[in-house]
Design a protein around this motif. Sequence first.
Motif, short mmCIF file in Angstrom:
data_model
loop_
_atom_site.label_atom_id
_atom_site.label_comp_id
_atom_site.label_asym_id
_atom_site.label_seq_id
_atom_site.Cartn_x
_atom_site.Cartn_y
_atom_site.Cartn_z
N ILE A 196 0.88 -1.10 0.12
CA ILE A 196 -0.02 -0.14 0.05
C ILE A 196 0.86 1.16 -0.16
N ILE A 197 0.15 2.23 -0.58
CA ILE A 197 1.01 3.58 -0.55
C ILE A 197 0.13 4.69 0.28
N THR A 198 0.75 5.17 1.09
CA THR A 198 -0.20 6.10 2.01
C THR A 198 0.33 7.62 1.53
N GLN A 199 -0.15 8.40 2.14
CA GLN A 199 0.01 9.79 1.73
C GLN A 199 1.32 10.24 2.69
N LYS A 200 1.55 9.38 3.75
CA LYS A 200 2.82 9.81 4.23
C LYS A 200 4.07 9.16 3.45
N ASP A 201 3.91 8.13 2.66
CA ASP A 201 4.83 7.44 1.96
C ASP A 201 5.16 8.46 0.86
N LEU A 202 4.09 9.22 0.20
CA LEU A 202 4.16 10.21 -0.66
C LEU A 202 4.95 11.36 -0.37
N ASP A 203 4.74 11.96 0.98
CA ASP A 203 5.37 13.04 1.56
C ASP A 203 6.72 12.85 2.00
N ASP A 204 7.09 11.43 2.61
CA ASP A 204 8.33 11.00 2.80
C ASP A 204 9.29 10.95 1.52
N PHE A 205 8.64 10.41 0.28
CA PHE A 205 9.27 10.14 -0.82
C PHE A 205 9.63 11.70 -1.56
N LEU A 206 8.78 12.44 -1.07
CA LEU A 206 9.16 13.90 -1.79
C LEU A 206 10.28 14.49 -1.06
N ASN A 207 10.21 14.23 0.53
CA ASN A 207 11.23 14.68 1.35
C ASN A 207 12.58 14.06 0.95
N PHE A 208 12.34 12.88 0.40
CA PHE A 208 13.76 12.22 0.34
C PHE A 208 14.24 12.90 -0.94
N MET A 209 13.51 13.07 -1.99
CA MET A 209 14.06 13.65 -3.18
C MET A 209 14.48 14.87 -3.05
N ARG A 210 14.11 15.63 -2.15
CA ARG A 210 14.58 17.00 -1.82
C ARG A 210 16.11 17.02 -1.21
N MET A 211 16.11 15.95 -0.41
CA MET A 211 17.41 15.47 0.31
C MET A 211 18.39 15.25 -0.65
N GLN A 212 18.24 14.59 -1.71
CA GLN A 212 19.18 14.11 -2.78
C GLN A 212 19.27 15.35 -3.77
N LEU A 213 18.29 16.13 -4.17
CA LEU A 213 18.43 17.16 -5.08
C LEU A 213 19.45 18.10 -4.50
N SER A 214 19.48 18.26 -2.98
CA SER A 214 20.22 19.33 -2.28
C SER A 214 21.73 19.07 -2.27
N GLU A 215 22.08 17.70 -3.02
CA GLU A 215 23.42 17.59 -3.09
C GLU A 215 23.99 18.67 -4.60
N GLU A 216 22.83 18.90 -5.46
CA GLU A 216 23.28 19.74 -6.59
C GLU A 216 22.64 21.09 -6.62
N TYR A 217 21.55 21.14 -5.95
CA TYR A 217 20.89 22.52 -6.01
C TYR A 217 20.66 23.17 -4.58
N GLN A 218 20.80 24.36 -4.48
CA GLN A 218 20.40 25.16 -3.24
C GLN A 218 19.28 26.41 -3.35
N GLY A 219 18.54 26.78 -2.48
CA GLY A 219 17.66 27.93 -2.56
C GLY A 219 16.62 27.79 -3.38
N ASP A 220 16.29 28.83 -4.33
CA ASP A 220 15.12 28.89 -5.15
C ASP A 220 15.42 27.81 -6.39
N GLU A 221 16.57 27.50 -6.67
CA GLU A 221 16.68 26.65 -7.73
C GLU A 221 16.52 25.20 -7.38
N LEU A 222 16.64 24.77 -6.05
CA LEU A 222 16.23 23.60 -5.21
C LEU A 222 14.73 23.61 -5.23
N GLU A 223 14.03 24.76 -5.06
CA GLU A 223 12.66 24.58 -4.82
C GLU A 223 11.84 24.37 -6.32
N ALA A 224 12.60 25.11 -7.23
CA ALA A 224 12.13 24.72 -8.48
C ALA A 224 12.19 23.42 -9.11
N GLN A 225 13.43 22.43 -8.74
CA GLN A 225 13.50 21.34 -9.11
C GLN A 225 12.54 20.42 -8.39
#
Length: 306
Positions: free
Chosen positions: A39-68
Motif C-alpha cells: 500500500i502507498i499512503t499519503q505519508k509514503d508520498l510525503d516522505d518520498f518527496l522529502n527524500f527527493m529534496r534531500m538528494q536534490l540538495s546535493e546539486e541545488y540550493q535555494g530557489d533553484e532547489l525549490e524549482a527542481q
Amino acid sequence: MRPQTFLLAVALGISLAAGGWLLKACAQDKIIAVVNSDIITQKDLDDFLNFMRMQLSEEYQGDELEAQVNSIKAGLLERLIEDRLILQEAKRTKINVDESRVKSRIDALKKQYESDTAFQEALAKQGLVQADLEKRIREQLLMFSAVETFVRSKVIVTPAEITDYYQEHAEEFSVPLRRRVSYVVCDNKGIADELYGVLKKDPDLDNYAIKFGLTPSTLEVAKDGSFRKEIEEVVFNLNIQEVSKPTLIEGGYYIFELQEIIPAQKKSLAQAQEQIRQRLYEKKLSQRMESWIAELRSRSYIKVSE
C-alpha cells in the motif's frame, strides 16, 4: 475562574489538540494507492518527496532547489508506483545490495553538513530519521540493480545500426564553417583601448596580451546559435590577422584576432560513431524501459484512490 470551568477548558483544549493530531495522523495514513501487496499512503508520498529534496540538495540550493522539487511533484505518485513495481521485481528475483554502498551514500550526504547533529536536524525538518534515509537509499540501489539486470544489459547497438543511421541522417553530421580566434578579456576599458592601439600597428594578440598582464585564449566560433550574437558579428567581420575593437560583453572588454577560417565539412563515420552509438543507445534504453514497466504493470494489481 471556577475549578470546574478551568477543568472543562483544559479538557476541551486537550480534546481539540488530540483531535487535530488525530486528523493529521489519519490524513497521513490515508491509502492513496495499492500496488499488488503493497500500500502507498499519503505519508509514503510525503516522505518520498522529502527524500527527493534531500538528494536534490546535493546539486541545488535555494530557489533553484525549490524549482527542481516543484518540477517533480506532478508525476510523483506515478513514479512511486513504478518504483514499487521495480522494487518488488528486485525482491522477487532476489537481487541484493552491498550495505557498504548504502553507508557510502549516507556519508556523502553528511559531508554537506557541518556536523552529524546538523545532518540529523536537517532530516528532522523533513520528517525523516537516518533509518528512513538508509531504507530509501537501499531501495534505490535495489532498483538500479534491477534496471541494470533487466533493461540496460539487454540494450545493444550494432555497427550496422550505426552505419545505417549515419547514412540516413547525413545532414546531422555536417560541421559548419568556423573561425578560430585568439581573444582576451579585460575589465578595464583604458587598458583594453591601449592594447587595441598597439595591436592595430602590430597584430600579435598572444604576445602583447601577456605583456599587458592578460591571458590569451582561443575559440572556434560558428554561426550556429551556440555563441552570443555580438561575438558572431564581430568575429565574422574580421579578416585573417585582423584585430577587433574592444567589445563590451557582460562587463568585460573582449578583443578578438582572427587566426584561421575553417571550411565547412562533414564528420566521417569514424568521427561520428560514438555520438550515434550514444544516441541510439539512449533511444533503445528508453523504449526497453517503457516496455519493461508496461510488462510489470500488466501482471500487477494497481489501484489508485480517487
